[in-house]
Design an enzyme around this catalytic site. Structure first.
Site, short mmCIF file in Angstrom:
data_model
loop_
_atom_site.label_atom_id
_atom_site.label_comp_id
_atom_site.label_asym_id
_atom_site.label_seq_id
_atom_site.Cartn_x
_atom_site.Cartn_y
_atom_site.Cartn_z
N TYR A 81 -6.28 9.11 0.89
CA TYR A 81 -6.89 9.62 2.22
C TYR A 81 -5.56 10.59 2.76
CZ TYR A 81 -3.88 5.81 4.00
OH TYR A 81 -2.93 5.12 4.26
N HIS B 43 0.89 -1.02 0.09
CA HIS B 43 -0.13 -0.03 0.10
C HIS B 43 0.88 1.38 0.12
CE1 HIS B 43 -2.79 2.90 1.13
NE2 HIS B 43 -2.55 2.93 2.45
N ASP C 148 -30.88 -20.81 13.07
CA ASP C 148 -32.37 -21.42 13.02
C ASP C 148 -32.48 -22.11 11.84
OD1 ASP C 148 -32.42 -19.50 10.86
OD2 ASP C 148 -34.70 -19.11 11.21
P1 FAD Z 1 1.26 -6.06 13.11
O1 FAD Z 1 1.36 -4.57 13.60
O2 FAD Z 1 1.93 -6.47 11.97
O3 FAD Z 1 1.89 -6.97 14.23
C1 FAD Z 1 2.03 -8.47 13.84
C2 FAD Z 1 3.26 -8.57 14.63
O4 FAD Z 1 3.73 -10.05 14.73
C3 FAD Z 1 4.63 -8.04 13.75
O5 FAD Z 1 5.08 -7.14 14.95
C4 FAD Z 1 5.68 -9.13 13.84
O6 FAD Z 1 6.99 -8.68 14.06
C5 FAD Z 1 4.87 -10.20 14.55
N1 FAD Z 1 5.24 -11.73 14.21
C6 FAD Z 1 5.04 -12.09 13.26
N2 FAD Z 1 5.29 -13.30 12.82
C7 FAD Z 1 6.15 -13.61 14.17
C8 FAD Z 1 6.75 -14.70 14.45
N3 FAD Z 1 6.80 -15.81 13.70
N4 FAD Z 1 7.24 -14.61 15.63
C9 FAD Z 1 7.27 -13.43 16.52
N5 FAD Z 1 6.71 -12.47 16.15
C10 FAD Z 1 5.95 -12.41 14.90
N6 FAD Z 1 -5.14 0.71 9.54
C11 FAD Z 1 -6.10 1.74 9.90
O7 FAD Z 1 -7.01 1.35 10.72
N7 FAD Z 1 -5.91 3.18 9.67
C12 FAD Z 1 -4.94 3.41 8.59
O8 FAD Z 1 -4.96 4.59 8.43
C13 FAD Z 1 -3.87 2.55 8.18
N8 FAD Z 1 -3.08 2.80 7.45
C14 FAD Z 1 -2.06 1.66 7.16
C15 FAD Z 1 -1.11 2.38 6.18
C16 FAD Z 1 0.02 1.48 5.85
C17 FAD Z 1 1.15 2.01 5.16
C18 FAD Z 1 -0.09 0.25 6.38
C19 FAD Z 1 0.80 -0.68 6.18
C20 FAD Z 1 -1.04 -0.15 7.05
C21 FAD Z 1 -2.15 0.63 7.43
N9 FAD Z 1 -3.16 0.36 8.13
C22 FAD Z 1 -4.26 1.24 8.51
C23 FAD Z 1 -3.57 -1.21 8.66
C24 FAD Z 1 -2.98 -1.50 9.87
O9 FAD Z 1 -1.72 -0.71 10.13
C25 FAD Z 1 -2.87 -2.93 10.34
O10 FAD Z 1 -3.66 -3.63 9.75
C26 FAD Z 1 -2.48 -3.13 11.61
O11 FAD Z 1 -1.58 -2.56 12.11
C27 FAD Z 1 -2.27 -4.83 11.90
O12 FAD Z 1 -2.18 -4.80 13.24
P2 FAD Z 1 -1.65 -6.22 13.63
O13 FAD Z 1 -1.47 -6.23 15.18
O14 FAD Z 1 -2.40 -7.12 13.37
O15 FAD Z 1 -0.33 -6.63 12.88
#
Ligand code: FAD
Length: 830
Positions: free
Chosen positions: A263, A232, A541
């Site tokens: 946005y 993105h 249901d």
């Molecule tokens: P993450 O924040 O990705 O956390 C997952 C974690 O799991 C990571 O820290 C990773 O290191 C850890 N992990 C993964 N695998 C392992 C493993 N095997 N062992 C240990 N650790 C592991 N959302 C909005 O609502 N508003 C916005 O404006 C918005 N803008 C965005 C803009 C951008 C550029 C991006 C990239 C995303 C945006 N999003 C937005 C989406 C949002 O950021 C994500 O959907 C959200 O942060 C996901 O959170 P999370 O905790 O699920 O995942």
């Protein structure tokens, strides 16, 4: 690092941190959150999506539940601060319309906001420009503003949540989860430990909050997590002249301009711009590495930036201080995946979640893990909601990419997916195509919505002609099929219905325990029943037909089949006699035709030697019969409120059955009819639809299903809650309303208000909706525009005048006695 934990949460983004926090608040002590990235170190973050998100929070969603999760998230963000810095800036939002179609959509969204209890305002072009002076005035049609929206500082919130849960939660950084250990329990696998790059932790529960890495974690236990990481585009400008001297982190409202896929948010004297106006670039979860960030080529943002400058002229000539391609998850339907896997005990998921819903999802998953019932229905988020085909990686890629493309599109509630199709077809498919069927998709199945071949059937000139928004994905032929069903006989393809056989010595007790109605009936009796959760909320249901002492035929709707099967199997696992119950899904083995209408008996009698008379084949009974050579199970019931039978036959006989009934039916005026007619027929008959009129937030009494609850001499899940609620004491009631102007045909989710003049005397604040429309359609037989809604009991009075809002305008409606059609069921009993 601890050697044991009550739960290991994988991922310390906004979702993992929120879930840990809410579990800690519930008294869980041994919570471990593991992240492969660095944590809480100055200038470092995990590398997950949360680290990169600009944090715009637009709360409104077409789903009431998801909108509620956003509202809860805002509540949590607002309550948090870290090192005296807030975690939420309540600056409000503006969605700007640059086309009349978008303005129309914003009016619909305005209605939904009111339906869901979210304050929102529709603004004219002039009002918009006054409130957002940075906008280029050309081409603006108006806007929708939600004052409680804003910017979440998600990383700061992660730190605040971690700080608030210290003592109960151990956060472990720079540690990768490499594997998950399971042991085989009696029925399914059970989590027993987690292997990390720094050793093992014994635990019986894992909660996956790994965002885009989720599918990799799923593979460790062979549970598909159907989402795709998508790139993105995001940039932040260097200082912008118009914002010079702006020392506050965020004061300007957030802006969304879906017509150009953009946005905007302000950071001090700079502006952040996100763009969806590019083809989705998917990334294989196995190839992500440790960081969700990719470089963005300037030229890839060229067009988006040109559009951005046109919309916000202050951006003209601005340089980029930062630009990147951030990865985040897209699920098959855009909704999160929340809950425990049906396949592996103790394997929990909170995946595909945006910053907007992070704390809300953390809260509900903590409730679920703690054995509580969430306050909102979670069907749209259920981690197990997809059928097998949808769990294939290729399906996830096709649908995930399309979700990205459509993220800012104007989506009509009846809009159909285009790919992959056709996937599941009934044996009648080729016949239906010959008749010009227009197909809708449901859980992979192709289902006729209407047939072009019916365009010459008689119609009623008084029927309103739909226009604009509510005429989309609709045809006047639906009315003609409706009429022909009421007057002659129609074949409805019900093959997508889910069919289960429940058998064995423990079958009756098992079904009795999960059904609100009495299942201990004579052989071949059909029973309509709800299945409830412990609070009395309606989980499913369906109909149950006793086929022999210990064998039952269970049928539920196609769209909800996966959900209902999941619920029933979950209860079965908890049944102490589960060894003596066999549960077999026969959905793919049997096709089904609904043969419904006043001539149904004559038609069936003409091709079968069985006796279809009232005496030999009463309503709500079943029989094994032959139709010509075809062995069939016939169930005498009809969801459309007419005489008729559901005919179930092994799928290989389907085409033959269709041809037989089609040829014999010509002298009875038989037609093939689709889902459009089906819905308007059922609505004027007052039959409830699960997922719309009923679900777990409603109990059978308020839903008008008290007739299907049998409390006497038996126990079942939800009984004590119903007893405590008492039959007549519902605080709200599912009510039928007639819209005065019959040309106004609603689609569902519209808000219901008291008439403006009565609002001042009501305890409900003026302008607040008293309910929302659960189902709506035109009733072609009763000649009325119909809408159902739960109304507070004091307003659920026959004849009471109300108002419904459609496309931003209010229309008069009246509460009507229901059902509108054939309340004595004479037509079905004839
Ligand atoms: P993450 O924040 O990705 O956390 C997952 C974690 O799991 C990571 O820290 C990773 O290191 C850890 N992990 C993964 N695998 C392992 C493993 N095997 N062992 C240990 N650790 C592991 N959302 C909005 O609502 N508003 C916005 O404006 C918005 N803008 C965005 C803009 C951008 C550029 C991006 C990239 C995303 C945006 N999003 C937005 C989406 C949002 O950021 C994500 O959907 C959200 O942060 C996901 O959170 P999370 O905790 O699920 O995942």
């Amino acid at each position: 690092m601890k050697e044991t934990a009550e739960v290991v949460i994988i991922g310390s983004g906004i979702v993992g941190a929120s879930a840990a926090h809410f579990l800690a608040k519930k008294g869980w002590k041994d919570i471990v959150v593991i992240d492969q990235g660095p944590l809480f170190e100055a200038g470092f973050s995990t590398g997950g999506s949360t680290s990169h998100a600009p944090g715009l929070v637009f709360e409104l969603n077409a789903s009431k539940t998801i909108c509620q999760l956003a509202q809860w998230s805002v509540e949590t963000y607002r309550s948090l601060s870290f090192e005296d810095q807030p975690c939420f800036y309540s600056v409000g939002s503006f969605e700007i319309a640059y086309s009349s179609e978008r303005l129309e959509e914003l009016k619909i969204k305005w209605g939904r906001a009111h339906a869901w209890g979210l304050k929102a305002e529709l603004l004219t072009r002039e009002q918009t420009l006054q409130r957002v002076p940075l906008l280029n005035p050309s081409q603006i049609f108006g806007s929708l503003s939600v004052p409680s929206d804003g910017v979440a500082k998600a990383l700061r919130a992660v730190q605040a949540l971690a700080w608030a849960s210290r003592g109960n939660v151990e956060f472990i950084s720079n540690t990768e989860v490499l594997g998950i250990e399971t042991a085989k329990e009696q029925q399914r696998k059970q989590i027993c430990g987690v292997t990390t790059s720094r050793g093992k932790i014994k635990t019986s529960r894992v909660l996956v909050c790994a965002g885009i890495w989720g599918p990799r974690i799923g593979k460790m236990v062979e549970v598909p997590i159907p989402l795709v990481p998508v790139q993105h585009h995001y940039v932040r400008t260097a200082p912008v002249k118009e914002l010079t001297n702006q020392t506050a982190e965020v004061v300007y409202p957030i802006l969304r301009n879906q017509d150009h896929g953009l946005y905007f948010r302000q950071y001090y004297d700079t502006i952040g711009i996100g763009s969806y106006s590019h083809e989705p670039v998917l990334v294989d979860p196995d190839l992500i590495g440790e960081n969700a960030k990719r470089p963005l080529k300037q030229e890839d943002f060229h067009k988006a930036f040109a559009n951005a400058c046109h919309l916000l002229p202050c951006l003209e000539g601005a340089k980029f201080a930062e630009s990147f391609n951030g990865l985040f998850s897209f699920t098959l339907d855009g909704n999160p995946l929340v809950g425990e896997s049906d396949e592996v005990k103790g394997f929990w998921m909170a995946e595909g979640v945006w910053v907007t819903h992070g704390p809300g999802v953390g809260r509900v998953v903590a409730e679920l893990m703690n054995g509580e019932l969430p306050k909102v229905d979670l069907r749209e988020l259920d981690a197990n909601r997809f059928d097998r085909h949808a769990l294939s990686p290729s399906y996830a890629r096709v649908r995930g990419a399309q979700q990205f493309r459509e993220v800012y599109d104007i989506i009509h509630p009846l809009q159909q997916i285009e790919d992959p199709r056709p996937l599941r077809v009934s044996p009648f498919y080729s016949r239906q195509k010959e008749l010009g069927a227009v197909f809708f998709e449901s859980n992979g199945w192709e289902r006729p919505q209407w047939y072009e071949s019916n365009s010459s059937l008689p119609k009623d000139e008084s029927w309103p002609v739909r226009e604009g928004w509510n005429a989309r994905y609709w045809s006047p032929i639906i009315g003609q099929e409706h009429k022909a069903t009421r007057e002659a006989v129609a074949l409805f393809d019900l093959s997508a219905f889910s069919k289960f056989e429940v058998s064995g010595p423990g079958a009756l007790n098992y079904l009795q325990n999960i059904s609100a109605n009495q299942i201990n009936q004579k052989v071949n009796k059909i029973v309509y029943t709800a299945m409830l959760n412990s609070a009395g909320g309606i989980m499913c249901d369906l109909t149950i037909t006793r086929r022999s002492e210990n064998r039952f035929w269970v049928v539920t709707g196609g769209g909800v089949g996966t959900h209902d099967r999941g619920w029933m199997l979950k209860q079965l696992r908890q049944d102490q006699n589960h060894h003596s119950v066999q549960f077999t899904d026969l959905t793919s083995s049997f096709c089904c035709l609904g043969v419904w209408g006043p001539s149904a008996r004559a038609l069936l009698q003409s091709v079968s030697e069985s006796d279809f008379s009232n005496e030999a084949f009463p309503l709500f009974t079943a029989k094994e019969i032959f139709i010509g050579y075809v062995p069939a199970l016939a169930l005498r019931m009809s969801y459309v409120g007419e005489l008729g039978w559901e005919i179930y036959v092994p799928a290989e006989y389907g085409a033959h059955l269709w041809d037989l009934l089609w040829q014999a039916g010509q002298c009875f005026g038989v037609i093939a009819a689709g889902g459009g007619a089906f819905d308007s027929l059922r609505l004027e008959k007052g039959y409830r639809l699960w997922g719309a009129d009923i679900h777990s937030e409603y109990n059978p009494y308020e839903a008008g299903l008290g007739f299907a609850v049998k409390l006497e001499n038996r126990d079942f899940i939800g009984k004590s809650a119903l007893v405590a609620l008492g039959k007549g004491s519902s605080r709200r009631k599912l009510s039928c309303m007639i819209i005065e102007d019959e040309k106004i045909i609603l689609l569902g989710k519209e808000p219901v208000f008291l008439p403006a003049r009565k609002e001042s005397t009501s305890p409900i604040s003026a302008g607040n909706a008293i309910g929302y429309v659960t189902s709506a359609n035109y009733g072609y037989t009763v000649g009325k525009s119909i809408a159902y809604a739960y109304l507070p009991s004091e307003y659920a009075q026959i004849g009471l005048e109300l108002e419904v809002a459609y496309l931003g305008q209010r229309y008069r409606a009246y509460v009507a006695p229901e059902p509108l059609y054939d309340p004595s069921h004479a037509r079905m009993k004839r």
